[in-house]
Design an enzyme around this catalytic site. Structure first.
Site, short mmCIF file in Angstrom:
data_model
loop_
_atom_site.label_atom_id
_atom_site.label_comp_id
_atom_site.label_asym_id
_atom_site.label_seq_id
_atom_site.Cartn_x
_atom_site.Cartn_y
_atom_site.Cartn_z
CE1 TYR A 30 -11.32 -15.50 -27.96
CE2 TYR A 30 -9.99 -16.74 -26.40
CZ TYR A 30 -11.20 -16.49 -26.99
OH TYR A 30 -12.30 -17.21 -26.62
CG ASP B 249 -2.19 -0.71 1.05
OD1 ASP B 249 -2.44 -1.16 -0.08
OD2 ASP B 249 -2.95 -0.82 2.02
#
Lengths: 435, 435
Positions: free
Chosen positions: A232, A201
């Site tokens: 794809y 973080d």
């Protein structure tokens, strides 16, 4: 498993069809309910539910994660921590042996690199070794995740500006007169590179405001396991979309400003010992200076007892006064001090010189870890059990200039003085201690 | 179920113990795997996996949600949409009857209030009625969720400043000469108040930047189902925490600035027909003006065919030129126009006067819905199947001043002129159409 899938795809004559067949059997598509049913049909008696191992100091978001993913929070197994609040690796190894004996699948084990309450760093290096042994001796295979949300940025101290690994002596020389980091923490920070995934973080030890946050995977193919659309589709329709992270994250879209801020910050202060690492080192020195000052005492009739030296930048301490007849009373006193040193509705931030937070080290979570603290405070294990836990005050040092004051104020001494003042005030008005 | 749980708790002599026993059997704690095993042990043959019903126009985040929660994306059942791209309620009712006949549990049905691609508003009122019938006739009980991420803010047009309900005639008088909203959309917007939960995004039709977003539940008790800590923990330890939303959300903590911005925006522009609703109305009028202009033609040899009038603010249209020999060629042309009217690496935003997006209405998702468009463009259903879908350009009108230009520029006419210019440019350089 990813290698096996790749092998299968490579061997297939029709790669796209093979990919579709694989996807048809994925948990993401089939769902837990149908998956379990098929497993039971195929193999008869089903396995016990798969578990996730975390130290007992793990952030409560691990419960959320296991609930939300359908794993169930009962499958979260807590491993005890030692007196430095780091995971007990021997206990982890015993648990792994038990799980193997009961044929319980292990999904993952989590190392916490900087606990939320104590900034304790789990021995990641020894956990990696424990996983290797569990594989060799019990045939277990599971992911090792580093929850470095709090402390991940501290790894920057281990790199030189040219990207090479620094040595511990050089890092510690900078931190003098404080001895930081400890060899255990150093080894743990370096070992994070051996885990399978890391959460980190920027809004914590990265010093960049909300809402940036990242989960990093060692193997890029993991991305496809969480992707919503087959890649794809993106290839075919719009090559530009390859850069889009929408299909791989929960939100789909989010503000770019936070990511840009992180990028800029890392350009200005590179993630090495001479850049961001100096901020980390100075902050840790400040925490150690505060720890040393609080441990040195001089609080009049009050006795302040610190937890062991922090691994990173959080200093926790308990308080005792001769008038406290029971641990419950001491816990109430700590709560009152916390309330007095917090921003609250009706009390403008500028009226609060120092802000502290408070943590209850619950017996159910922490087990034996706080016993040395309790002993120094003069409470017994029975007191601890009866009260349900011991409350401590908590200072998160985020200011890298605490150790070497540059202005007129010595923040460490000023905090000690303010604390003493609040102690007296609270004791005077507290009905529980007025007797 | 929440009422049943409350009844049980009220009847229990030891409320806390009863609450703990209930929690022990919750899916969140037990997890899907163990839950399914227990169900099978108790009742023998397990039920088919429970399903979630969405219109085929649903945002792809519904796949993410079902994957992440362990429901499995195969359990997402798509209901066809009609020629206005709104869910086909008769098809929904047939599907519900089939699911009841096969003893398939229905978790939820989703109404989309403003589809991402077309801004179509599902007939929420008729979906509520369909759910009631499914309960009466088939004994089905399921949640009805309104995905109003895109269009939720449009509901502000239905309220007067004093909070009372306006009538449609008043709302439409403001939109003159355009007839907006349609009676169907009006009824749907009002019906959202009858659903069980609503998602709504201020960063869309709320005109407030990222990253605010909300999910609203009719029944506050739902919060406890997703809470990570029992509420009494917060009661006991710190009353101030009651206001904290951390235990109820995935993130735990997030920036407050976005929430403050939403609050301020709603104070300045109240959520009624005289406040925020005027922004919505003006924006919808702009979209309708653009729709009318595009439908009016005057693009030389190009024929522009719009989808039906938008329910909210998104205008989609296809293009035909005599030289296009196949739908694939037209789709490639649309892609080239889109590329020319987009911001891309190397092309500064100021060089792009108007930005459009592009959508492929895939046959697998949209079924018969685009057939009228295809017919007007001169393509057959066979062309559509062979090409896999029909590509359209997409204008999202977010500027409330498009319909009534205040400066020197008539944006609608300027867009039509820019479009015509790009059409000519793309046709000249496109190798596919050079023959």
């Amino acid at each position: 498993a990813l290698d096996a899938a790749d092998g299968l795809l490579a061997a297939a004559t029709d790669r796209q069809r093979a990919s579709e067949v694989l996807a048809r059997h994925s948990l993401a598509r089939v769902g837990h309910q149908e998956y379990g049913r098929r497993l039971a049909l195929e193999f008869g008696d089903p396995l016990p539910p798969a578990v996730v191992l975390v130290p007992s100091t793990a952030h409560y978001s691990w419960q959320k994660i296991c609930r939300a993913l359908g794993i169930g929070s009962d499958q979260l197994r807590y491993v005890p921590v030692d007196r430095r609040f780091r995971i007990d690796v021997e206990a982890l190894e015993r648990l792994l042996a038990e799980l193997a004996a009961s044929r319980t699948p292990v999904l993952a084990a989590v190392a916490v690199v900087g606990t939320t309450e104590e900034s304790a760093v789990d021995p990641v290096d020894r956990m990696l070794a424990a996983r290797q042994r569990a594989g060799r001796e019990h045939g277990l295979a599971f992911a090792l995740h580093a929850d470095a949300a709090w402390g991940g940025y501290a790894i920057s101290i281990t790199r030189a500006a040219d990207g090479s690994r620094r040595d511990l002596a050089a890092a510690r020389a900078e931190a003098a007169p404080h001895a930081w980091p400890s060899p255990e923490v150093w080894r743990a920070l370096i070992a994070v590179e051996g885990t399978d995934s890391v959460t980190i973080d920027p809004h914590k030890f990265g010093f960049v405001p909300y809402p940036a946050g990242a989960v990093l995977f060692r193997d890029l193919r993991v991305r496809e396991l969480v992707a919503t659309d087959a890649p794809y589709v993106f290839h075919d329709e719009s090559p530009a979309s390859l850069a889009a992270i929408g299909p791989y994250i929960l939100e789909g879209s989010k503000p770019g400003a936070a990511a840009a801020a992180v990028w800029l910050s890392h350009r200005v202060l590179p993630l090495d010992g001479e850049g961001h690492g100096r901020l980390i080192g100075a902050t840790a020195r400040g925490a150690l200076a505060l720890h040393r000052r609080l441990a040195a005492g001089d609080f009049g009739p009050f006795r302040v007892v610190t937890l062991p030296e922090p691994d990173l930048n959080i200093v926790c301490f308990g308080v005792r006064h001769p008038r406290f007849a029971a641990l419950e009373e001491a816990n109430a006193f700590v709560a009152a001090v916390h309330a007095r040193m917090s921003i609250a509705p009706g009390r403008p931030p500028r009226e609060v010189d120092f802000v502290v937070t408070r943590t209850l080290l619950r017996e159910a979570d922490y087990g034996a870890a706080p016993l040395p603290l309790l002993e120094l405070l003069g409470w017994s294990a029975d007191d601890y059990r009866r009260a349900g836990g011991v409350a401590v005050l908590r200072c998160t040092v985020m200011n890298p200039f605490v150790a070497e004051p540059r202005g007129r104020t010595d923040f460490v001494e000023a905090f000690a003085a303010a604390l003493r003042e609040v102690f007296d005030e609270v004791l005077a008005v507290s009905p529980g201690t007025a007797a």
